[in-house]
Design an enzyme around this catalytic site. Sequence first.
Site, short mmCIF file in Angstrom:
data_model
loop_
_atom_site.label_atom_id
_atom_site.label_comp_id
_atom_site.label_asym_id
_atom_site.label_seq_id
_atom_site.Cartn_x
_atom_site.Cartn_y
_atom_site.Cartn_z
N CYS A 120 0.85 -1.18 0.00
CA CYS A 120 0.00 0.00 0.00
C CYS A 120 0.89 1.24 0.00
CB CYS A 120 -0.94 0.00 1.21
SG CYS A 120 -2.36 1.13 1.01
N CYS A 130 -4.07 6.29 -0.07
CA CYS A 130 -3.52 5.04 -0.58
C CYS A 130 -3.19 5.08 -2.06
CB CYS A 130 -4.51 3.90 -0.30
SG CYS A 130 -4.90 3.70 1.46
N LYS A 195 -12.25 -5.00 2.04
CA LYS A 195 -11.71 -4.11 3.06
C LYS A 195 -12.68 -2.95 3.25
CE LYS A 195 -7.60 -1.36 4.22
NZ LYS A 195 -6.27 -0.93 3.75
N ARG A 205 -3.64 3.55 12.70
CA ARG A 205 -3.17 4.80 12.08
C ARG A 205 -2.17 5.51 12.98
NH1 ARG A 205 -9.01 6.07 9.27
NH2 ARG A 205 -8.76 4.45 7.70
N ARG A 217 -11.18 7.64 3.69
CA ARG A 217 -10.95 6.65 2.63
C ARG A 217 -12.23 5.98 2.15
NH1 ARG A 217 -5.98 4.89 6.17
NH2 ARG A 217 -4.44 6.37 5.38
N LYS A 248 -11.46 -7.76 5.98
CA LYS A 248 -10.94 -6.85 7.01
C LYS A 248 -11.97 -5.74 7.24
CE LYS A 248 -7.07 -3.70 7.92
NZ LYS A 248 -5.88 -3.04 7.38
#
Length: 323
Positions: A120, A130, A195, A205, A217, A248
């Site tokens: 990533c 990302c 995800k 983070r 995001r 995830k």
Amino acid sequence: MSDIIHRPRRTRRREQLRSLVRETRLAREDFILPLFACPGEGVRREISSMPGVYNLSVDEIVREAANAFEIGIQGIILFGLPEAKDETASGAYAEDGIVQQAARAVRRAVPDLVIIADTCLCEYTSHGHCGVVHEGEVLNDESLELLTRTAVSQAQAGADIVAPSAMMDGQVGAIREALDDEGFEHIAIMSYAVKYASAFYGPFREAADSAPAFGDRRAYQMDAANAREAMREAELDYTEGADMLMVKPAMAYLDILKQVRDRFDLPLAAYHVSGEYAMIKAAAERGWIDERRVMLETLTSIKRAGADIIITYYAQEAARALG
């Protein structure tokens, strides 16, 4: 005389009986340990929101990886904190990038350990997103080039598996093509296929210093309310050549994990993420729960839902608890 014929309690009376009929079994080999590599030497800096988890310099990464392998953990996944960040995430694909350094060092020290590299850009970009950003928009196709360069660099450094997590459309196919073109046909792809844009990532983070400088995001990670879309995401990565799929987070998405397991025959991973780990730790610190039992119960639920592989910050504690 009682007319009860079936008595399920008969097989619950003693631990030996319960073990004999247990349907889901955790094993140390199920776990992947996440590790955060940072610059320096002798660095072991605890992450305040994740007790027991550290930012580690490469020498400490090697020590941690060796200890994990010694107690039966078969693999690690590497994340990186670069010395500097820029708009093009150059630290992600640099030959001497922090993850590349860690992968080489671990490969020399623990040659049989499976090394997974998180593929990533968010940890390496100055804006924390990302991918490539233009006028506040994360550009998909322009980001693929940087992701493929990162994956190839990680393979060159000794990773067995690359794990694209940016949620850019087409990333698995682009990475598969790039790896094959560079002679890395043997390198596997573990896709973060499903995800979600989750609030459970907060402590990560802090650990990876990867919070976005603006916005969030949700324009590229999945909406938490969607299940059918998850199947579409997994199908796309499956057809693009993923060798393994991932869901995830894990705990709040066990239903999704089960659906992916039922639909696809690839090995399936689940990421027991930072917020899920931190909640257990926080409650245990206050004496509200039995940490060992809750940890094992949680990990068992993830495996019961269909995970073959569990990425968890509890990997070492769980391995030791299993004996």
